[in-house]
Design a protein around this motif. Structure first.
Motif, PDB file in Angstrom:
ATOM      1  N   GLN A 143       0.853  -1.195   0.000  1.00 10.72           N
ATOM      2  CA  GLN A 143       0.000   0.000   0.000  1.00 10.72           C
ATOM      3  C   GLN A 143       0.892   1.250   0.000  1.00 10.72           C
ATOM      4  N   ASN A 144       2.182   1.030   0.228  1.00 15.41           N
ATOM      5  CA  ASN A 144       3.094   2.166   0.369  1.00 15.41           C
ATOM      6  C   ASN A 144       3.442   2.756  -0.986  1.00 15.41           C
ATOM      7  N   VAL A 145       3.703   4.045  -0.964  1.00 15.41           N
ATOM      8  CA  VAL A 145       4.073   4.725  -2.217  1.00 15.41           C
ATOM      9  C   VAL A 145       5.565   5.079  -2.215  1.00 15.41           C
ATOM     10  N   ASP A 146       6.270   4.717  -1.125  1.00 15.01           N
ATOM     11  CA  ASP A 146       7.727   4.913  -1.114  1.00 15.01           C
ATOM     12  C   ASP A 146       8.359   3.831  -2.001  1.00 15.01           C
ATOM     13  N   ASP A 147       9.672   3.937  -2.238  1.00 15.17           N
ATOM     14  CA  ASP A 147      10.306   2.982  -3.175  1.00 15.17           C
ATOM     15  C   ASP A 147      11.195   1.988  -2.432  1.00 15.17           C
ATOM     16  N   LEU A 148      10.956   1.806  -1.148  1.00 16.37           N
ATOM     17  CA  LEU A 148      11.882   1.002  -0.337  1.00 16.37           C
ATOM     18  C   LEU A 148      11.851  -0.487  -0.678  1.00 16.37           C
ATOM     19  N   HIS A 149      10.693  -1.041  -1.008  1.00 14.82           N
ATOM     20  CA  HIS A 149      10.668  -2.464  -1.412  1.00 14.82           C
ATOM     21  C   HIS A 149      11.464  -2.656  -2.712  1.00 14.82           C
ATOM     22  N   ALA A 150      11.272  -1.753  -3.667  1.00 12.83           N
ATOM     23  CA  ALA A 150      11.993  -1.884  -4.950  1.00 12.83           C
ATOM     24  C   ALA A 150      13.490  -1.735  -4.723  1.00 12.83           C
ATOM     25  N   ARG A 151      13.868  -0.765  -3.896  1.00 12.17           N
ATOM     26  CA  ARG A 151      15.302  -0.556  -3.624  1.00 12.17           C
ATOM     27  C   ARG A 151      15.888  -1.724  -2.836  1.00 12.17           C
ATOM     28  N   ALA A 152      15.060  -2.432  -2.070  1.00 11.14           N
ATOM     29  CA  ALA A 152      15.560  -3.606  -1.320  1.00 11.14           C
ATOM     30  C   ALA A 152      15.787  -4.775  -2.269  1.00 11.14           C
ATOM     31  N   GLY A 153      15.121  -4.734  -3.442  1.00 11.80           N
ATOM     32  CA  GLY A 153      15.327  -5.794  -4.434  1.00 11.80           C
ATOM     33  C   GLY A 153      14.118  -6.661  -4.696  1.00 11.80           C
ATOM     34  N   SER A 154      12.954  -6.341  -4.074  1.00 10.90           N
ATOM     35  CA  SER A 154      11.740  -7.123  -4.377  1.00 10.90           C
ATOM     36  C   SER A 154      11.388  -6.949  -5.840  1.00 10.90           C
ATOM     37  N   ARG A 155      11.042  -8.038  -6.513  1.00  7.80           N
ATOM     38  CA  ARG A 155      10.726  -7.963  -7.942  1.00  7.80           C
ATOM     39  C   ARG A 155       9.269  -8.295  -8.202  1.00  7.80           C
ATOM     40  N   ARG A 156       8.799  -9.357  -7.578  1.00  6.19           N
ATOM     41  CA  ARG A 156       7.401  -9.796  -7.814  1.00  6.19           C
ATOM     42  C   ARG A 156       6.497  -8.966  -6.902  1.00  6.19           C
ATOM     43  N   MET A 157       6.209  -7.693  -7.342  1.00  9.59           N
ATOM     44  CA  MET A 157       5.478  -6.808  -6.441  1.00  9.59           C
ATOM     45  C   MET A 157       4.550  -5.878  -7.213  1.00  9.59           C
ATOM     46  N   VAL A 158       3.520  -5.391  -6.497  1.00 11.87           N
ATOM     47  CA  VAL A 158       2.589  -4.393  -7.045  1.00 11.87           C
ATOM     48  C   VAL A 158       2.484  -3.261  -6.025  1.00 11.87           C
ATOM     49  N   ALA A 159       2.697  -2.022  -6.507  1.00 12.73           N
ATOM     50  CA  ALA A 159       2.471  -0.851  -5.634  1.00 12.73           C
ATOM     51  C   ALA A 159       1.022  -0.414  -5.883  1.00 12.73           C
ATOM     52  N   MET A 160       0.099  -0.978  -5.115  1.00 15.23           N
ATOM     53  CA  MET A 160      -1.335  -0.838  -5.453  1.00 15.23           C
ATOM     54  C   MET A 160      -1.848   0.591  -5.279  1.00 15.23           C
ATOM     55  N   HIS A 161      -1.124   1.414  -4.472  1.00 10.29           N
ATOM     56  CA  HIS A 161      -1.562   2.800  -4.297  1.00 10.29           C
ATOM     57  C   HIS A 161      -0.682   3.777  -5.061  1.00 10.29           C
ATOM     58  N   GLY A 162       0.095   3.250  -6.025  1.00 15.34           N
ATOM     59  CA  GLY A 162       0.915   4.118  -6.855  1.00 15.34           C
ATOM     60  C   GLY A 162       2.307   4.311  -6.268  1.00 15.34           C
ATOM     61  N   GLU A 163       3.052   5.249  -6.847  1.00 14.16           N
ATOM     62  CA  GLU A 163       4.460   5.426  -6.492  1.00 14.16           C
ATOM     63  C   GLU A 163       4.830   6.915  -6.459  1.00 14.16           C
ATOM     64  N   LEU A 164       5.401   7.352  -5.340  1.00 10.36           N
ATOM     65  CA  LEU A 164       5.854   8.749  -5.215  1.00 10.36           C
ATOM     66  C   LEU A 164       6.876   9.088  -6.296  1.00 10.36           C
ATOM     67  N   ALA A 165       7.693   8.103  -6.690  1.00  6.45           N
ATOM     68  CA  ALA A 165       8.814   8.375  -7.600  1.00  6.45           C
ATOM     69  C   ALA A 165       8.357   8.496  -9.056  1.00  6.45           C
ATOM     70  N   LYS A 166       7.028   8.465  -9.288  1.00  9.51           N
ATOM     71  CA  LYS A 166       6.548   8.574 -10.671  1.00  9.51           C
ATOM     72  C   LYS A 166       5.485   9.673 -10.775  1.00  9.51           C
ATOM     73  N   ALA A 167       5.322  10.205 -11.998  1.00  9.46           N
ATOM     74  CA  ALA A 167       4.278  11.205 -12.266  1.00  9.46           C
ATOM     75  C   ALA A 167       3.516  10.763 -13.512  1.00  9.46           C
ATOM     76  N   ARG A 168       2.243  11.207 -13.602  1.00  9.13           N
ATOM     77  CA  ARG A 168       1.396  10.773 -14.723  1.00  9.13           C
ATOM     78  C   ARG A 168       0.780  12.008 -15.371  1.00  9.13           C
ATOM     79  N   CYS A 169       0.657  11.965 -16.685  1.00 11.35           N
ATOM     80  CA  CYS A 169       0.056  13.092 -17.410  1.00 11.35           C
ATOM     81  C   CYS A 169      -1.439  12.851 -17.582  1.00 11.35           C
ATOM     82  N   LEU A 170      -2.247  13.801 -17.124  1.00 10.50           N
ATOM     83  CA  LEU A 170      -3.704  13.657 -17.259  1.00 10.50           C
ATOM     84  C   LEU A 170      -4.132  13.782 -18.723  1.00 10.50           C
ATOM     85  N   GLU A 171      -3.279  14.451 -19.524  1.00 12.22           N
ATOM     86  CA  GLU A 171      -3.654  14.639 -20.946  1.00 12.22           C
ATOM     87  C   GLU A 171      -3.447  13.354 -21.745  1.00 12.22           C
ATOM     88  N   CYS A 172      -2.247  12.723 -21.554  1.00 12.05           N
ATOM     89  CA  CYS A 172      -1.963  11.556 -22.428  1.00 12.05           C
ATOM     90  C   CYS A 172      -1.775  10.265 -21.640  1.00 12.05           C
TER      91      CYS A 172
END
Ligand code: BV8
Length: 229
Positions: A92-121
């Motif tokens: 549920q976390n939006v930090d990147d600590l699981h990815a930085r720890a090396g987890s691969r088989r994972m879903v960030a179900m509430h999104g990710e602070l380290a990413k941004a999304r364009c509402l237009e495209c």
């Protein structure tokens, strides 16, 4: 019985010992700011600068080298690397600590602070510096549409089909560091109760404690390595 397929759900409590605030503990994030003011689509439409400021500050915090994966994140990454059966870490976390720890088989179900999304495209981009309404989208070039790649209240969590399939197939469900207040994540334990063993690892009993077969209470950096061992 040795489990074959594992689903692990994590919440803010697994990152607490890395120095990130949780949401509902004393001095938690939601004691300082209202969800309705910073974590809903309506809040973003009403005052995007305020919402960007809230997420820019949290994004800057996870850029601080002092904020690093802890023994609990690392233990889950080690389990992911060696587990022969199916395994899905749903955070549920939006930090990147699981990815930085090396987890691969994972879903960030509430999104990710380290990413941004364009509402237009709808393009999703890795992001480091502050976002604002003047930030142009790297893909379509339009300004005014860049938003944090975060699932706000009232929005559909990410990859729910993949999560549903993993919940259906699992025979062990482990919930770590979450208060069990936010749905649909808080409902996962009830979804698997008929076909999986369920275990809660948390500092204290969560709102859903009674739904778990077993609960162990204490800091994640002690409980999770012991569990993975
Ligand atoms: C949706 C990103 C539907 C933002 C977040 C029933 C079904 C479905 C929905 C609902 C429902 N009832 C109500 C809803 C609506 C709502 C909801 O659940 N509201 C709650 C408040 C009642 N849910 C939604 O809106 C969800 N969307 O359902 O959409 C839909 C359907 C169709 C089409 C469109 C839409 C979306 C919810 C996601 C919202 N975004 N995060 C951001 O981060 O800024 S959720 C928010 O709570 C947090 O971000 C966090 O991710 C999440 C859960 O919090 P926790 O991780 O549990 O943190 P908390 O502080 O609460 O607890 C920490 C725990 O750790 C404590 O227990 C503590 O004891 C423990 N701990 C502390 N230290 C340690 C520790 N444990 C171990 N070791 C330690 N050292």
């Amino acid at each position: 019985m040795t489990p074959r397929n594992i689903v692990i759900l994590t919440g803010a409590g697994i990152s607490a010992e890395s120095g990130l605030a949780t949401f509902r503990d004393k001095d938690g994030l939601w004691s300082k700011v209202r969800i309705e003011d910073v974590a809903t689509p309506e809040a973003f439409a009403r005052d995007p600068a305020r919402v960007h400021a809230f997420y820019n500050a949290r994004r800057a915090q996870i850029r601080d080298p002092a904020i690093a994966p802890n023994a609990a994140h690392l233990a889950l990454a080690e389990l992911d690397a060696r587990w022969p059966g199916e395994l899905l870490l749903v955070t549920q976390n939006v930090d990147d600590l699981h990815a930085r720890a090396g987890s691969r088989r994972m879903v960030a179900m509430h999104g990710e602070l380290a990413k941004a999304r364009c509402l237009e495209c709808e393009a999703v981009h890795p992001w480091v510096e502050d976002l604002s309404t003047a930030t142009p989208c790297p893909a379509c070039g339009k300004t005014g549409g860049m938003r944090p790649h975060i699932v706000w209240f009232g929005e559909m969590p990410m990859q729910m089909d993949r999560i549903g399939a993993a919940l259906e197939a699992c025979d062990l469900f482990v919930s770590i560091g979450t208060s069990g207040n936010v749905y649909p994540a808080a409902g996962f334990v009830a979804e698997v109760a008929g076909h999986a063993r369920t275990l809660e690892l948390n500092l204290e009993p969560s709102a859903g404690r009674s739904r778990f077969d077993e609960a162990r209470h204490g800091p994640a950096t002690r409980l999770v390595p012991d569990f993975v061992r």
